[in-house]
Enzyme design. Structure first.
Site, PDB file in Angstrom:
ATOM      1  N   HIS A   1     -38.788-102.057 108.854  1.00  0.00           N
ATOM      2  CA  HIS A   1     -38.119-100.789 109.125  1.00  0.00           C
ATOM      3  C   HIS A   1     -38.865-100.074 110.252  1.00  0.00           C
ATOM      4  O   HIS A   1     -40.089-100.042 110.259  1.00  0.00           O
ATOM      5  CB  HIS A   1     -38.095 -99.919 107.864  1.00  0.00           C
ATOM      6  CG  HIS A   1     -37.424 -98.616 108.092  1.00  0.00           C
ATOM      7  ND1 HIS A   1     -36.096 -98.528 108.424  1.00  0.00           N
ATOM      8  CD2 HIS A   1     -37.891 -97.358 108.074  1.00  0.00           C
ATOM      9  CE1 HIS A   1     -35.781 -97.252 108.597  1.00  0.00           C
ATOM     10  NE2 HIS A   1     -36.846 -96.523 108.383  1.00  0.00           N
TER      11      HIS A   1
ATOM     12  N   CYS B   1     -31.758 -99.680 112.358  1.00  0.00           N
ATOM     13  CA  CYS B   1     -32.859 -98.761 112.649  1.00  0.00           C
ATOM     14  C   CYS B   1     -33.580 -99.124 113.937  1.00  0.00           C
ATOM     15  O   CYS B   1     -33.942 -98.243 114.718  1.00  0.00           O
ATOM     16  CB  CYS B   1     -33.839 -98.716 111.480  1.00  0.00           C
ATOM     17  SG  CYS B   1     -34.544-100.319 111.052  1.00  0.00           S
TER      18      CYS B   1
END
Ligand SMILES: *[C@@H]1O[C@H](CO)[C@@H](O)[C@H](O)[C@H]1NC(C)=O
Ligand SMILES: *[C@@H]1O[C@H](CO)[C@@H](O)[C@H](O)[C@H]1NC(C)=O
Ligand SMILES: *[C@@H]1O[C@H](CO)[C@@H](O)[C@H](O)[C@H]1NC(C)=O
Ligand SMILES: *[C@@H]1O[C@H](CO)[C@@H](O)[C@H](O)[C@H]1NC(C)=O
Ligand SMILES: *[C@@H]1O[C@H](CO)[C@@H](O)[C@H](O)[C@H]1NC(C)=O
Ligand SMILES: *[C@@H]1O[C@H](CO)[C@@H](O)[C@H](O)[C@H]1NC(C)=O
Ligand SMILES: *[C@@H]1O[C@H](CO)[C@@H](O)[C@H](O)[C@H]1NC(C)=O
Length: 276
Positions: free
Chosen positions: A96, A210
């Site tokens: 992430h 992301c």
């Protein structure tokens, strides 16, 4: 595994709500990510297990910095844990990515990230609803801006690295761009679809996640005149599917409402069942 991958590819081609795949104009690859005028309210069927952006501003407001402030920019990266996303996605070691900011004048710092409103699994796979014939996606993704940087969270198993500084004015311009980007880019797309694994492959569909957001933001900041640089190479997670050239068979309503396409519709539904 290969059976379900073929299945998923079909689904992608038929149901890629975010993409503009058209039959009568010359197809452009990769299919451009579709922008919307504004973000619609999510369907009430979609229910977040983890609330989206719990500590962010309710209206997504980003605080305004003074023009003369000096804002440090940080690269933030950490692995996504398996318990959150189930076995399949956990095994893929998804990373992430986020961006951190800190203000020299106020000492306050902030985290900005882009992620799924209804968890990654729901963005990656559609679901069958008892009352809806077409498979249904809860696949909105959005930007979340909130106060604080949790240094331990990012640095312990990941990365927290300062990339450079921008002025308060540049930060404010970026904030305006984030709001616009957030209103117009609304669907999360997990998969990257390419013709083959080689370096010269054609990309049919790019992911929208992301890390793409982080890249768009860096690009925007450089456009605004910022100089950012990283000492280390950054590896981003991508989930690839490989396929021949896709062709457009119809949109959701065409496939799932025309009796002539019933077999196709049933194949797609069976795909969803076999992979959920
Ligand atoms: C989405 O995923 C979460 C868990 O990953 C689940 O709790 C939720 O019910 C799913 N479905 C919808 C419709 O949001
Ligand atoms: C982006 O949109 C989501 C969904 O509407 C919203 O919750 C969030 O606050 C917005 N973020 C920003 C930075 O505007
Ligand atoms: C962000 O602020 C918190 C609280 O003041 C501090 O503990 C942390 O070190 C700061 N992190 C960065 C990267 O500036
Ligand atoms: C870092 O990884 C270890 C081992 O996987 C885990 O126990 C720990 O909670 C992680 N730390 C953070 C801050 O996520
Ligand atoms: C990829 O394209 C480059 C430039 O056209 C070429 O030199 C190279 O041999 C190609 N590589 C492969 C694996 O096809
Ligand atoms: C990124 O990937 C390369 C090649 O697989 C590896 O050598 C390098 O250590 C990785 N870097 C990080 C920061 O994980
Ligand atoms: C779906 O496609 C049909 C024709 O193929 C078109 O008439 C219809 O407007 C499209 N629906 C949506 C929601 O785009």
């Amino acid at each position: 595994m290969s059976g379900s991958v073929v299945c998923w590819l079909n689904l992608l081609l038929f149901l890629q709500v975010g993409a503009q795949l058209r039959d009568n104009i010359r197809q452009q690859w990769p299919v451009p990510y579709r922008r919307f005028d504004r973000r619609p309210a999510a369907d009430s069927y979609c229910e977040a297990l983890f609330p989206f952006c719990p500590t962010g501003d309710d209206d997504g407001q980003i605080p305004s910095m003074s023009d003369t402030d000096v804002i440090s920019v940080y690269r933030l990266q950490t692995p996504v844990w398996e318990f959150k996303y189930g076995d399949l996605l956990g095994k893929l070691h998804i990373m992430h990515d986020a961006i951190g900011f800190s203000s020299k004048e106020t000492g306050a710092n902030y985290t900005m990230e882009w992620y799924e409103l209804f968890q990654l699994g729901n963005c990656t796979f559609p679901q069958l609803r008892p009352d809806v014939f077409a498979p249904f996606w809860c696949n909105q993704g959005a930007a979340c801006f909130f106060g604080g940087i949790d240094d331990t969270h990012w640095s312990q198993n990941g990365t927290l690295e300062k990339l450079g500084e921008v002025t308060g004015g540049q930060f404010n311009d970026m904030a305006q761009w984030v709001q616009d980007d957030n209103e117009t880019g609304i669907y999360y797309e997990t998969w990257t679809v390419r013709s083959d694994p080689g370096p010269n492959a054609t990309a049919w569909f790019e992911s929208y996640d992301c890390s793409q957001f982080v890249h768009r933001t860096y690009r925007k900041l450089s456009e605004l005149g910022a100089k950012l640089s990283s000492r280390s190479q950054t590896n981003y997670t991508k989930i690839y599917l490989y396929s021949g050239e896709p062709s457009y068979l119809g949109n959701d309503s065409a496939i799932f409402s025309q009796p002539a396409l019933k077999n196709l519709a049933m194949d797609i539904r069976n795909c969803v069942i076999s992979t959920s």
